[in-house]
Design a protein around this motif. Structure first.
Motif, PDB file in Angstrom:
ATOM      1  N   UNK A 106     -23.862-117.178 -66.330  1.00  0.00           N
ATOM      2  CA  UNK A 106     -23.224-117.270 -67.642  1.00  0.00           C
ATOM      3  C   UNK A 106     -23.569-115.993 -68.405  1.00  0.00           C
ATOM      4  N   UNK A 107     -22.560-115.354 -68.965  1.00  0.00           N
ATOM      5  CA  UNK A 107     -22.827-114.155 -69.764  1.00  0.00           C
ATOM      6  C   UNK A 107     -21.965-114.174 -71.016  1.00  0.00           C
ATOM      7  N   UNK A 108     -22.507-113.569 -72.054  1.00  0.00           N
ATOM      8  CA  UNK A 108     -21.809-113.490 -73.333  1.00  0.00           C
ATOM      9  C   UNK A 108     -21.535-112.028 -73.651  1.00  0.00           C
ATOM     10  N   UNK A 109     -20.264-111.690 -73.712  1.00  0.00           N
ATOM     11  CA  UNK A 109     -19.855-110.324 -74.036  1.00  0.00           C
ATOM     12  C   UNK A 109     -20.155-110.068 -75.508  1.00  0.00           C
ATOM     13  N   UNK A 110     -20.652-108.885 -75.799  1.00  0.00           N
ATOM     14  CA  UNK A 110     -21.153-108.547 -77.134  1.00  0.00           C
ATOM     15  C   UNK A 110     -20.168-108.829 -78.260  1.00  0.00           C
ATOM     16  N   UNK A 111     -18.895-108.560 -78.072  1.00  0.00           N
ATOM     17  CA  UNK A 111     -17.926-108.694 -79.170  1.00  0.00           C
ATOM     18  C   UNK A 111     -17.160-110.015 -79.134  1.00  0.00           C
ATOM     19  N   UNK A 112     -17.565-110.970 -78.269  1.00  0.00           N
ATOM     20  CA  UNK A 112     -16.866-112.250 -78.160  1.00  0.00           C
ATOM     21  C   UNK A 112     -17.819-113.408 -78.415  1.00  0.00           C
ATOM     22  N   UNK A 113     -17.268-114.550 -78.793  1.00  0.00           N
ATOM     23  CA  UNK A 113     -18.101-115.731 -79.033  1.00  0.00           C
ATOM     24  C   UNK A 113     -18.066-116.729 -77.877  1.00  0.00           C
ATOM     25  N   UNK A 114     -17.049-116.649 -77.019  1.00  0.00           N
ATOM     26  CA  UNK A 114     -16.903-117.575 -75.897  1.00  0.00           C
ATOM     27  C   UNK A 114     -17.665-117.051 -74.673  1.00  0.00           C
ATOM     28  N   UNK A 115     -18.521-117.882 -74.061  1.00  0.00           N
ATOM     29  CA  UNK A 115     -19.233-117.429 -72.856  1.00  0.00           C
ATOM     30  C   UNK A 115     -18.293-117.356 -71.649  1.00  0.00           C
ATOM     31  N   UNK A 116     -18.665-116.527 -70.694  1.00  0.00           N
ATOM     32  CA  UNK A 116     -17.926-116.369 -69.448  1.00  0.00           C
ATOM     33  C   UNK A 116     -18.814-116.832 -68.300  1.00  0.00           C
ATOM     34  N   UNK A 117     -18.195-117.287 -67.193  1.00  0.00           N
ATOM     35  CA  UNK A 117     -18.942-117.795 -66.054  1.00  0.00           C
ATOM     36  C   UNK A 117     -18.402-117.176 -64.768  1.00  0.00           C
ATOM     37  N   UNK A 118     -19.326-116.856 -63.850  1.00  0.00           N
ATOM     38  CA  UNK A 118     -18.953-116.411 -62.509  1.00  0.00           C
ATOM     39  C   UNK A 118     -19.808-117.198 -61.527  1.00  0.00           C
ATOM     40  N   UNK A 119     -19.164-117.790 -60.538  1.00  0.00           N
ATOM     41  CA  UNK A 119     -19.853-118.564 -59.510  1.00  0.00           C
ATOM     42  C   UNK A 119     -20.458-117.604 -58.484  1.00  0.00           C
ATOM     43  N   UNK A 120     -21.742-117.803 -58.172  1.00  0.00           N
ATOM     44  CA  UNK A 120     -22.405-117.010 -57.131  1.00  0.00           C
ATOM     45  C   UNK A 120     -22.952-117.959 -56.074  1.00  0.00           C
TER      46      UNK A 120
END
Length: 79
Positions: free
Chosen positions: A48-62
């Motif tokens: 899970x990562x949060x881009x600096x200029x956005x409020x919605x988290x992003x997810x990548x499956x590993x």
């Protein structure tokens, strides 16, 4: 801080983030700005990562891999 998530085939994400949460061998852990240097083993799960200029988290499956934190850069190498 900079985040790079890569597989042997391609780079999945590269950019500036606020935080990163990873599925470690002993459970989830979070990396924030200016974290101490470290290397850890990743298990199957979601990064899970949060881009600096956005409020919605992003997810990548590993599936599994390693993460290195050094000089305010997080590098994830995964399958």
């Amino acid at each position: 801080m900079q985040l790079e998530i890569s597989t042997p085939q391609k780079t999945l994400f590269q950019g500036e983030v606020r935080s990163v949460q990873c599925p470690g061998k002993d459970g989830f852990f979070q990396v924030l700005d200016h974290h101490a240097p470290m290397v850890a083993i990743l298990t199957k799960g979601q990064v899970k990562y949060e881009i600096s200029c956005e409020t919605t988290p992003h997810f990548i499956e590993v599936d599994r891999g390693v993460v290195q934190v050094l000089d305010n850069k997080v590098t994830i190498l995964s399958e």
